[in-house]
Design a protein around this motif. Structure first.
Motif, PDB file in Angstrom:
ATOM      1  N   GLU A  35      -1.976 -47.829 -34.674  1.00  0.00           N
ATOM      2  CA  GLU A  35      -2.951 -48.156 -33.637  1.00  0.00           C
ATOM      3  C   GLU A  35      -3.364 -46.910 -32.863  1.00  0.00           C
TER       4      GLU A  35
ATOM      5  N   LEU B 108      -6.199 -45.242 -34.493  1.00  0.00           N
ATOM      6  CA  LEU B 108      -7.426 -46.023 -34.639  1.00  0.00           C
ATOM      7  C   LEU B 108      -8.146 -46.224 -33.308  1.00  0.00           C
TER       8      LEU B 108
ATOM      9  N   ARG C   3      -7.518 -55.546 -37.729  1.00  0.00           N
ATOM     10  CA  ARG C   3      -7.210 -54.860 -38.985  1.00  0.00           C
ATOM     11  C   ARG C   3      -5.704 -54.721 -39.177  1.00  0.00           C
ATOM     12  N   LEU C   4      -4.976 -54.500 -38.118  1.00  0.00           N
ATOM     13  CA  LEU C   4      -3.521 -54.394 -38.238  1.00  0.00           C
ATOM     14  C   LEU C   4      -2.891 -55.749 -38.548  1.00  0.00           C
TER      15      LEU C   4
ATOM     16  N   LEU D  40      -3.544 -56.242 -42.131  1.00  0.00           N
ATOM     17  CA  LEU D  40      -2.650 -55.370 -42.898  1.00  0.00           C
ATOM     18  C   LEU D  40      -1.306 -56.046 -43.116  1.00  0.00           C
TER      19      LEU D  40
ATOM     20  N   LEU E 165      -8.271 -50.105 -43.228  1.00  0.00           N
ATOM     21  CA  LEU E 165      -8.067 -49.660 -41.849  1.00  0.00           C
ATOM     22  C   LEU E 165      -9.169 -48.721 -41.381  1.00  0.00           C
TER      23      LEU E 165
END
Length: 221
Positions: A151, A154, A165-166, A169, A204
């Motif tokens: 994070e 990003l 997105r995490l 993931l 990501l």
């Protein structure tokens, strides 16, 4: 003198049998009598004796696996810290993936752990509602240590996009590796793992589309 090892062996046989059945059929579809039978136990109350309940058995299965996976990830993160590489995206994604990917190495009893974890991840809301697993967050704790480092890389993305997105993931790591496990193509395992990591890194860092931004704003332009 043999009592303790015998108890441990019987307990492990139930864990491995349950892992396979849960992976194949789902957490709610498997009866405790099926687990007893698959483990070769004549005592119909063996699961209740060792684990108390179905939920206790589920918790024991993932504790058995995560007791191996979490230390692997912490060791990778320690190594990356020593090498000054905690700001490199692909090594961090590898730190999330590789401890799970170790579970793909062929075992005599077969490989079911990743499909079990996928089932658990899918049914997680059910277990939270039932309070079946008291601290399910601890299950993923070392993964979220990696997520915090990711994070931080990003921050150029809108925060909600980065968090989404995490979360994706987390799901994609388990579902992707579970699919590789199900295929059982051991000759291609290394390639499949690296290809999965490439996809995760690409996801990501992908440009944020106009459509995603519009949806984030509630459909207004």
């Amino acid at each position: 003198m043999k009592a303790a090892p015998d108890i441990a062996a019987r307990r492990l046989s139930l864990i491995l049998a349950a892992e396979r059945l849960f992976a194949d059929q789902g957490l709610e579809a498997v009866s405790l009598s099926q687990v007893n039978q698959a483990a070769g136990h004549r005592n119909a109350s063996a699961v209740h004796y060792h684990f108390g309940s179905r939920d206790g058995l589920v918790e024991a299965v993932f504790d058995h696996r995560m007791g191996l996976i979490n230390p692997r990830r912490l060791a990778i993160m320690d190594r990356l810290a020593e090498e000054g590489r905690l700001t490199e995206l692909r090594p961090l994604v590898c730190a999330w993936v590789q401890p799970f990917a170790e579970e793909l190495k062929p075992r005599d009893e077969g490989n079911y752990s990743l499909r079990f974890l996928e089932r658990l991840l899918r049914d997680e809301p059910l277990f939270i509602r039932r309070n079946a697993i008291k601290d399910l967050g601890a299950f993923w704790v070392t993964g979220w240590k990696v997520a915090e480092a990711l994070e931080a890389l990003l921050t150029y993305l809108p925060p909600q996009i980065a968090r989404m997105r995490l979360k994706l993931l987390r799901l994609q790591v388990i579902s992707g590796l579970a699919a590789i496990e199900a295929r059982g193509d051991h000759e291609m395992t290394d390639f499949q793992i690296e290809a999965l990591i490439d996809c995760l890194v690409g996801g990501l860092t992908a440009p944020v589309s106009h459509q995603a931004m519009q949806a984030l704003r509630g459909g207004t332009d």
